[in-house]
Every structure is written in structure tokens, then in C-alpha cells.
Design a protein around this motif. Structure first.
Motif, PDB file in Angstrom:
ATOM      1  N   HIS A  26       3.069  10.066   5.800  1.00 15.91           N
ATOM      2  CA  HIS A  26       3.123  10.251   4.360  1.00 15.91           C
ATOM      3  C   HIS A  26       1.732  10.082   3.750  1.00 15.91           C
ATOM      4  O   HIS A  26       1.040   9.100   4.018  1.00 15.91           O
ATOM      5  N   PRO A  27       1.298  11.037   2.923  1.00 14.91           N
ATOM      6  CA  PRO A  27      -0.054  10.967   2.358  1.00 14.91           C
ATOM      7  C   PRO A  27      -0.284   9.764   1.448  1.00 14.91           C
ATOM      8  O   PRO A  27      -1.402   9.246   1.381  1.00 14.91           O
ATOM      9  N   VAL A  28       0.747   9.292   0.759  1.00 11.40           N
ATOM     10  CA  VAL A  28       0.577   8.113  -0.095  1.00 11.40           C
ATOM     11  C   VAL A  28       0.302   6.884   0.761  1.00 11.40           C
ATOM     12  O   VAL A  28      -0.566   6.070   0.434  1.00 11.40           O
ATOM     13  N   LEU A  29       1.017   6.761   1.881  1.00 15.88           N
ATOM     14  CA  LEU A  29       0.762   5.635   2.782  1.00 15.88           C
ATOM     15  C   LEU A  29      -0.636   5.713   3.382  1.00 15.88           C
ATOM     16  O   LEU A  29      -1.319   4.694   3.515  1.00 15.88           O
TER      17      LEU A  29
ATOM     18  N   PRO B 130      -9.656  -8.496  -3.474  1.00 16.25           N
ATOM     19  CA  PRO B 130      -8.399  -9.115  -3.024  1.00 16.25           C
ATOM     20  C   PRO B 130      -7.178  -8.717  -3.854  1.00 16.25           C
ATOM     21  O   PRO B 130      -6.104  -8.488  -3.314  1.00 16.25           O
ATOM     22  N   SER B 131      -7.314  -8.599  -5.165  1.00 16.94           N
ATOM     23  CA  SER B 131      -6.162  -8.253  -6.001  1.00 16.94           C
ATOM     24  C   SER B 131      -5.676  -6.829  -5.691  1.00 16.94           C
ATOM     25  O   SER B 131      -4.466  -6.577  -5.654  1.00 16.94           O
ATOM     26  N   SER B 132      -6.592  -5.898  -5.453  1.00 18.09           N
ATOM     27  CA  SER B 132      -6.208  -4.524  -5.103  1.00 18.09           C
ATOM     28  C   SER B 132      -5.605  -4.473  -3.704  1.00 18.09           C
ATOM     29  O   SER B 132      -4.681  -3.703  -3.449  1.00 18.09           O
ATOM     30  N   PHE B 133      -6.140  -5.293  -2.807  1.00 18.91           N
ATOM     31  CA  PHE B 133      -5.590  -5.374  -1.455  1.00 18.91           C
ATOM     32  C   PHE B 133      -4.134  -5.814  -1.509  1.00 18.91           C
ATOM     33  O   PHE B 133      -3.251  -5.195  -0.924  1.00 18.91           O
ATOM     34  N   ARG B 134      -3.862  -6.892  -2.250  1.00 17.42           N
ATOM     35  CA  ARG B 134      -2.495  -7.403  -2.359  1.00 17.42           C
ATOM     36  C   ARG B 134      -1.569  -6.389  -3.029  1.00 17.42           C
ATOM     37  O   ARG B 134      -0.428  -6.208  -2.602  1.00 17.42           O
ATOM     38  N   ALA B 135      -2.049  -5.718  -4.081  1.00 14.89           N
ATOM     39  CA  ALA B 135      -1.224  -4.730  -4.780  1.00 14.89           C
ATOM     40  C   ALA B 135      -0.910  -3.553  -3.859  1.00 14.89           C
ATOM     41  O   ALA B 135       0.231  -3.068  -3.822  1.00 14.89           O
ATOM     42  N   SER B 136      -1.894  -3.093  -3.102  1.00 14.94           N
ATOM     43  CA  SER B 136      -1.672  -1.982  -2.169  1.00 14.94           C
ATOM     44  C   SER B 136      -0.722  -2.380  -1.053  1.00 14.94           C
ATOM     45  O   SER B 136       0.155  -1.595  -0.665  1.00 14.94           O
TER      46      SER B 136
ATOM     47  N   PHE C 246       7.068  -1.314  -0.050  1.00 18.94           N
ATOM     48  CA  PHE C 246       8.124  -0.507  -0.670  1.00 18.94           C
ATOM     49  C   PHE C 246       8.278   0.830   0.046  1.00 18.94           C
ATOM     50  O   PHE C 246       9.387   1.262   0.349  1.00 18.94           O
ATOM     51  N   HIS C 247       7.163   1.488   0.327  1.00 23.98           N
ATOM     52  CA  HIS C 247       7.213   2.785   1.019  1.00 23.98           C
ATOM     53  C   HIS C 247       7.827   2.642   2.408  1.00 23.98           C
ATOM     54  O   HIS C 247       8.610   3.490   2.840  1.00 23.98           O
ATOM     55  N   LEU C 248       7.469   1.584   3.120  1.00 25.41           N
ATOM     56  CA  LEU C 248       8.045   1.365   4.445  1.00 25.41           C
ATOM     57  C   LEU C 248       9.544   1.100   4.356  1.00 25.41           C
ATOM     58  O   LEU C 248      10.312   1.537   5.209  1.00 25.41           O
ATOM     59  N   GLY C 249       9.952   0.408   3.305  1.00 29.01           N
ATOM     60  CA  GLY C 249      11.376   0.185   3.084  1.00 29.01           C
ATOM     61  C   GLY C 249      12.113   1.491   2.852  1.00 29.01           C
ATOM     62  O   GLY C 249      13.213   1.702   3.369  1.00 29.01           O
TER      63      GLY C 249
END
Length: 99
Positions: free
Chosen positions: A38-41, A55-61, A67-70
Motif C-alpha cells: 500500500h502506497p500510504v504505508l 519524535p512527535s511525527s514518528f509516534r503519529a506515523s 490502523f492501516h495494519l489493522g
């Protein structure tokens, strides 16, 4: 030959995944491992891999990736129709996951 894999080393048969996942790429990790294309992943993983990601962007990503893996992990769940009442419409069908 010192670089030859030994027969007792299970990881020696594994090849590294390519940097870019090709459409016909099959992971050497076994039948129970799904490699998402998947291109988003792929985009989110590039954010995780970047040394300039704060770090904040790392955690958000990482949260978005979970969610995508779910979504991918539940893509083959079976469903069944169940009746529901929806105000102001004639729709009475609802789909519920059963698996």
C-alpha cells in the motif's frame, strides 16, 4: 567458503527485502507473513526511517501505521447482515463482522 550459510542457520535462507517493493515481490518469510504494497504505508514507513523525523511525527506515523495494519489484517473477516433501525431512512440492513 566462510561466507556460505550453514545448514543449521534458518536465517541464512532469508534474503533482505528490496528497498522498493515490486509488484511481483514475494517475501521469503513464509506463508503467514503479508508484505503490504500500500502506497500510504510505504510513505509512513519512509517517515519512520528518516533520521530527520521528530519524535512527535514518528509516534503519529507509527500510530497511523497500526490502523492501516489493522485494516489489512481484518480485510478477510466474514460478515453477516443484521437488521437495525435507522432514523429517517428506509435502510434496515447493517453488516457485522463475524470472524
Amino acid at each position: 567458503d566462510d561466507d556460505a550459510p550453514t545448514t543449521g542457520d534458518a536465517s541464512a535462507a532469508l534474503e533482505p527485502a528490496p528497498a522498493k517493493v515490486e509488484a511481483n515481490f514475494e517475501a521469503p518469510y513464509g506463508p503467514n507473513v503479508h508484505v503490504s504494497k500500500h502506497p500510504v504505508l510505504a510513505h509512513k514507513l519512509s517517515i519512520l526511517r528518516s533520521s530527520s523525523t521528530p519524535p512527535s511525527s514518528f509516534r503519529a506515523s507509527l500510530r497511523e501505521i497500526t490502523f492501516h495494519l489493522g485494516y489489512e489484517a481484518t480485510a478477510t473477516l466474514t460478515t453477516r447482515d443484521i437488521p437495525i433501525t435507522v432514523p429517517a431512512t428506509n435502510h434496515t440492513d447493517h453488516i457485522e463482522a463475524t470472524g
